[in-house]
Design a protein around this motif. Structure first.
Motif, PDB file in Angstrom:
ATOM      1  N   GLY B 256       0.817  -1.141   0.036  1.00 40.50           N
ATOM      2  CA  GLY B 256       0.134   0.045   0.094  1.00 40.50           C
ATOM      3  C   GLY B 256       0.933   1.315  -0.069  1.00 40.50           C
ATOM      4  N   LEU B 257       2.018   1.104  -0.691  1.00 46.33           N
ATOM      5  CA  LEU B 257       2.852   2.496  -0.928  1.00 46.33           C
ATOM      6  C   LEU B 257       3.175   2.357  -2.389  1.00 46.33           C
ATOM      7  CD1 LEU B 257       5.212   2.307   2.288  1.00 46.33           C
ATOM      8  CD2 LEU B 257       2.951   3.709   2.097  1.00 46.33           C
ATOM      9  N   PRO B 258       3.608   3.772  -2.622  1.00 49.04           N
ATOM     10  CA  PRO B 258       4.205   3.678  -4.146  1.00 49.04           C
ATOM     11  C   PRO B 258       5.771   3.369  -3.923  1.00 49.04           C
ATOM     12  CG  PRO B 258       3.378   5.831  -3.072  1.00 49.04           C
ATOM     13  CD  PRO B 258       3.257   5.100  -2.282  1.00 49.04           C
ATOM     14  N   GLY B 259       6.193   2.385  -4.859  1.00 47.93           N
ATOM     15  CA  GLY B 259       7.503   1.769  -4.712  1.00 47.93           C
ATOM     16  C   GLY B 259       8.021   1.605  -6.100  1.00 47.93           C
ATOM     17  N   VAL B 270       7.708   5.021  -0.682  1.00 50.00           N
ATOM     18  CA  VAL B 270       7.603   6.332  -0.186  1.00 50.00           C
ATOM     19  C   VAL B 270       5.961   6.372   0.443  1.00 50.00           C
ATOM     20  CG1 VAL B 270       7.133   8.681  -1.028  1.00 50.00           C
ATOM     21  CG2 VAL B 270       9.027   7.234  -2.156  1.00 50.00           C
ATOM     22  N   HIS B 271       6.049   6.987   1.690  1.00 45.32           N
ATOM     23  CA  HIS B 271       4.877   7.264   2.206  1.00 45.32           C
ATOM     24  C   HIS B 271       4.691   8.887   2.295  1.00 45.32           C
ATOM     25  CE1 HIS B 271       1.883   6.274   5.495  1.00 45.32           C
ATOM     26  NE2 HIS B 271       1.223   7.047   4.628  1.00 45.32           N
ATOM     27  N   PRO B 272       4.069   9.258   1.436  1.00 47.14           N
ATOM     28  CA  PRO B 272       3.969  10.698   1.006  1.00 47.14           C
ATOM     29  C   PRO B 272       3.462  11.460   2.232  1.00 47.14           C
ATOM     30  CG  PRO B 272       3.013   9.653  -0.838  1.00 47.14           C
ATOM     31  CD  PRO B 272       3.162   8.687   0.331  1.00 47.14           C
ATOM     32  N   ILE B 308      -0.888   4.154   2.287  1.00 45.95           N
ATOM     33  CA  ILE B 308      -1.681   5.585   1.707  1.00 45.95           C
ATOM     34  C   ILE B 308      -3.125   5.149   1.774  1.00 45.95           C
ATOM     35  CG2 ILE B 308       0.240   6.420   0.545  1.00 45.95           C
ATOM     36  CD1 ILE B 308      -1.220   4.989  -2.004  1.00 45.95           C
ATOM     37  N   PHE B 309      -3.568   3.826   1.942  1.00 39.79           N
ATOM     38  CA  PHE B 309      -5.077   3.575   1.783  1.00 39.79           C
ATOM     39  C   PHE B 309      -5.693   3.327   3.308  1.00 39.79           C
ATOM     40  CE2 PHE B 309      -3.139   1.283  -1.943  1.00 39.79           C
ATOM     41  CZ  PHE B 309      -3.476   2.421  -2.765  1.00 39.79           C
TER      42      PHE B 309
END
Lengths: 309, 309, 309, 309
Positions: B256-259, B270-272, B308-309
């Motif tokens: 659940g993170l961009p990577g 990345v956890h914005p 992020i979710f």
């Protein structure tokens, strides 16, 4: 076969007359300037039978770029050279895709579907580069023996032009290399391949070259057994199922002869035990095959009443 | 976010402890000798938050080959350089296919599905070659500014090795060229691309480089707005949907993170507005992503209770 | 998040004002008459935040056919019912293909790529048919609990119309059955599926239904933990990577929120820990997503300055 | 052709003797119980020439399920009935894919690649359902006229069994319907299709049925012109390019005759102007064609020294 000499010439005359009325909608190949500048109205046909008789009309003596038609001849040389081992590296199935597709390789671990799509012809070229110290000379010698005509030559301008624009073929060759299905340097194989495709021949010369496939592998001009009967059977089978890219079924259905087309506008076809025939008209249909050439050969088997079926 | 400093280090310790028990079944990448000889048991992780605090374990200071992780950084430089014009030449959709697939190009007229499959990264490389007189120097400068660390460098041995085996990438580049979607010489673009992928960085350096994507585009070490907020939003979105080839959905679903992953065994995520994190363990799962790396990041978002979710 | 109440309503007003100027080029879905006759100029939006505050404009109280938006809700019920066993029968990867494609099933032994393409939603429907004696009643009960509104109902005319034209879905269901990935009778599963898609809800009702995905699984109207945090994380991840068919990357890139569209012209999106929002405008872009709906949500995250990225 | 009567029987004897030594590795079709229980060691062959002479060995008089061989006969009836209009609804190109693939339809707007893949045969079945008030009776009448044998009949047990397991065909038919390429009710077309495939015939009866394709369309038993010469040419062309699914090239290459196989283990082949031949052995190779049947026909054209090539 009840077609006699008079009939053949009459039928060719009728084809010329009928098709000269047709409004051609196809386009001359233009991806290299050398092909683009060929006059669109060139039209010739030459039929050569096992009795050694010739029938023709139009521009049948003018040389043009054989392009993919040459793939049949390089395949014949490769089969003559390494025999059945070739089939470990290339398949014998129609592709159901365009001639320069890369996608099928991906599903198939780098084994091209057949020797007439570009990927397959590159594997054949690689075989020749591996087996001859001077493959370009060897291929010319093969053509000179096959036709009895030692003026047949590469068109260096066409070969250089193909090379300068041949990114798709560079892609295919590197892709084959990535799968381990290319033994030699990509540059070297492509240099041979672009030369092979540049061979210039007339309808008359093509018919004379392909008569070996109608004559169970014997040269007609020397009675020498040049290819085995089984090699000829297989090459004819491949021309029938794979000779026209994504239009092979259509050609088989409409014409009913093994054949091979090239983007130079030439088509050659073979009626085993009867004749070889070549036709030339540069405008291509959307599938990349000579529009008038397809029509001329359909008329030929319809008017003679004979095909292999 | 209720995770505090003590928690982060405790969570990383727990991840290290849990995963050191796991029997890894993946294989270290072996397509070039330089990657094959990296010890399989290297394992490190570094989390860097917006407060500038660092948390880590294991081999987090050892440099490894970033490989495809570098695609995010070259994309950032290309977006900074030419802006939205980039999207005329490359898409933003997940591919549903392997990272080095050629087949999708064929359906799409030479427009790669996204900038993280190899074809797309080659277009990005082509953009940089077109826009910088010395693209290799420009990319290093960009990395030095981004990280504040000017020791980051190309690994020339890795770059040379990639080049000598890079037939698939030569195929892709020539294929793009055949569609008109490559402006420069194939050799030149690939030389840049193989260098870009050879960049060696540690988990710590990667976390410091990627903190910009958690910080709305601002450098943390200098408070300079290095990328726009919109650029960062888009790069994060692309990492989430396309960062793991054919396992992007799985990573999004589990972590659940961009990577972005690389075949060197690194993964960065990345956890914005919170943190950037990098993990390294060379053995790869069947989809080509670090087996322990995936597990470590899944544990991270599960144990912190935040994604992020 | 620094967006306050006044801002939300101002932003929605600005979106309405900006987009009322836009010349829409999309077409209302017309494959069944019930969708075709919906007025193209309907336009409404409703944002519902975790504080229980509502912001809206236009036709936000008018019910429309939720269609594929309902797939998120049936997925939630299936996950609640059988948990992780679901993922043996359906994947979590974006498809890179159209919503009703059959071809990917073929490559994948009958396992749909994700639960939001039609094939995947049919597997989800099959799960519900297997687990409830009256699946249509069970799904309604689930919706009533979720929204606190027991007037939500099937539109029998739409369901019957879908069924009479649903050959593609009959094909998909039979195809799944041929792979052994459909336990119940095709007719029974499709009857449920067509009803599920026929559910009519307004933007307001959709925002109220989806707030559970912004609230870590808790119902806002009753504070009851309705879904687990992990279920919500996964559903949000799936919406982000797979919620817009072949335009999922674009939506993620432009909007940056998990969301789901339907051919009725609705789109719902979720900002975890902040709000749920629904928008409705019937004309669809070429990818099948509401043209104004996409634009409205892009404006929303741009004007608020916040997305998940 | 220098093969005489004595030779044919000697060659068949040799084939029987050679192949009885072969260790068969293929498997009998088992997707329905009626096919699974056929003894694997059944083996028979029958060659019927234009002189009306018969040559045979083994189980050549035992009836078996013709399955896909029947597609040639339904195609012949459809061509006789509606002529060239058929080709607006089905193509003539080899598919490069499996017999029951759905994916190619998707690329091709619902036009099957050829009439011998299942999708194409379903379109042919639809044509017959549209053109005959009682298509099952009409097809039987056609077979009785073709063979002069009115005992040929449907196997109702096989037809019912196919129907109960025919999800893939239900999928194909619904898919065609979704593209508008199926005029009648799916159930009705499939009922005809499953019956058509259930027709039971012996090698002898198949050779007698297919002699019309070797005889330019004339029945041999009555000298009646049953199909036109052009229809026969086209059907033979289609058998050659498309008669063996993904092994059509191989059959053409090894055997060199138009032919058609069925999962019941039968293969029929035609040497135009010479003979029709049928062979039966239930175990199938991985491509779904009779393993011994393929070998027997390869021996036939090799030992006679004649194929169409």
């Amino acid at each position: 076969m009840k077609v006699n000499v008079t009939d053949y010439q009459k039928i060719l005359n009728q084809i010329q007359s009928e098709l000269s009325e047709v409004k051609v909608t196809g386009k001359v190949a233009s991806y290299i300037p050398e092909l683009a500048k060929v006059p669109a109205d060139k039209f010739g046909m030459h039929l050569y039978n096992l009795e050694g008789e010739s029938f023709c009309f139009g521009d049948s003596d003018a040389r043009f770029s054989t392009q993919s038609i040459s793939k049949v001849l390089s395949l014949a040389l490769a089969m003559k050279t390494i025999g059945g081992d070739l089939w470990k590296r290339v398949g014998v199935e129609p592709s159901g895709a365009k001639f320069n597709s890369l996608s099928l390789l991906e599903d198939n671990f780098g084994i091209p579907r057949n020797p007439f799509i570009n990927a397959g012809a590159l594997v054949v070229a690689d075989v020749l580069v591996s087996n001859f110290s001077n493959p370009k000379a060897a291929f010319l010698t093969f053509l000179h023996e096959l036709t009895g005509d030692d003026t047949i030559a590469y068109d260096e301008v066409v070969a250089a032009s193909e090379k300068s624009e041949g990114y798709r073929n560079f892609a295919l060759a590197n892709y084959l290399k990535s799968f381990g299905n290319m033994e030699n340097d990509v540059e070297e194989v492509l240099d041979f391949y672009f030369h092979q495709c540049s061979i210039a021949m007339s309808c008359k010369e093509l018919a004379q070259a392909f008569i070996v496939f109608a004559n169970q592998g014997k040269l007609l001009h020397s009675d020498r057994q040049f290819l085995t009967g089984q090699q000829v059977k297989r090459i004819n089978a491949l021309m029938l199922t794979c000779g026209f890219y994504d239009e092979a079924g259509e050609f088989s259905f409409e014409v009913g002869l093994p054949g091979k087309s090239g983007v130079g506008g030439g088509i050659v076809a073979v009626h085993p035990n009867h004749y070889a025939v070549a036709v030339w008209s540069p405008p291509l249909n959307p599938k990349g095959n000579s529009e008038l050439g397809m029509a001329a050969l359909e008329r030929l088997t319809t008017l003679t009443g004979y095909s292999i079926f």
